[in-house]
Design a protein around this motif. Structure first.
Motif, short mmCIF file in Angstrom:
data_model
loop_
_atom_site.label_atom_id
_atom_site.label_comp_id
_atom_site.label_asym_id
_atom_site.label_seq_id
_atom_site.Cartn_x
_atom_site.Cartn_y
_atom_site.Cartn_z
N SER A 145 -37.42 10.60 23.01
CA SER A 145 -36.25 11.22 23.61
C SER A 145 -35.40 10.14 24.27
N ILE A 195 -25.67 12.49 11.82
CA ILE A 195 -25.60 13.51 12.87
C ILE A 195 -24.65 14.59 12.40
N SER A 245 -24.56 21.33 20.16
CA SER A 245 -25.86 20.88 19.68
C SER A 245 -25.71 20.45 18.24
N VAL A 287 -30.09 15.37 14.10
CA VAL A 287 -30.12 13.93 13.86
C VAL A 287 -31.18 13.65 12.80
N ILE A 304 -29.78 16.88 18.89
CA ILE A 304 -28.91 16.21 19.84
C ILE A 304 -28.14 17.29 20.58
N VAL A 346 -31.10 13.36 23.21
CA VAL A 346 -31.60 13.26 21.85
C VAL A 346 -33.12 13.37 21.94
N ARG A 347 -33.66 14.24 21.12
CA ARG A 347 -35.13 14.40 21.09
C ARG A 347 -35.54 14.65 19.66
N TYR A 358 -30.00 3.71 21.04
CA TYR A 358 -29.34 4.66 21.94
C TYR A 358 -28.78 3.96 23.18
#
Length: 166
Positions: free
Chosen positions: A4, A73, A85, A88, A103, A116-117, A143
């Motif tokens: 994340s 994305i 939302s 990704v 995301i 972001v997870r 990131y």
């Protein structure tokens, strides 16, 4: 391996979304990432980047000196508060490496936060987990680069507005 990242920008969600879907911003991120070469496309709510990067030392003996990372994305429509939302998907060309996740852009932090997870997967029996652990810092560095480039981008775009308001 669950990964994340949290980004925090000093602009409202609509401006952060416009930045994150702007081809010039994506190109700046590629340059700041020390890409050897890159291709970027931004069409509506979908962005795609393909970057050839030096392989991290921990991966180079398996991958060779360079990696081509493809990232897509796809953003959804905005909510009434400007939050969005999306999905990704990241792959590494010719390697059994994927990152799939979500995301989310929403109001918060300095004005907007991006969360972001997802799941980083290296599909190599017995060694996959160790390689995931080795790859995770490179994903997180990507990131951090988006945060740094985004902060500069938003500061540049805020300067004309601030002088007009003065």
């Amino acid at each position: 391996m669950d990964i994340s990242s949290h980004l925090d920008f000093a602009a409202p969600p609509d401006e952060v979304y416009a930045m994150m879907t702007d081809q010039r911003y994506l190109e700046e991120v590629c340059v700041a990432s020390d890409s050897i070469s890159y291709h970027v496309s931004a069409a509506g709510s979908t962005t795609q980047t393909s970057q050839t990067l030096p392989a991290p030392d921990s991966a180079a003996r398996f991958t060779g000196p360079q990696l081509t990372v493809n990232d897509e994305i796809v953003w959804g429509d905005p909510s009434s508060d400007g939050s969005r939302s999306g999905t990704v998907t990241m792959t590494v060309l010719g390697q059994p490496v994927t990152f799939k996740g979500g995301i989310r852009l929403s109001p918060g932090g300095r004005r907007s936060v991006v969360e972001v997870r997802g799941d980083l997967k290296v599909a190599i029996p017995l060694r996959g987990r160790k390689l995931e652990e080795a790859a995770a810092p490179a994903v997180m560095a990507g990131y951090r680069t988006q945060q740094e480039v985004g902060d500069r981008w938003l500061a540049r775009s805020a300067s004309p507005r601030e002088s007009e308001e003065a």
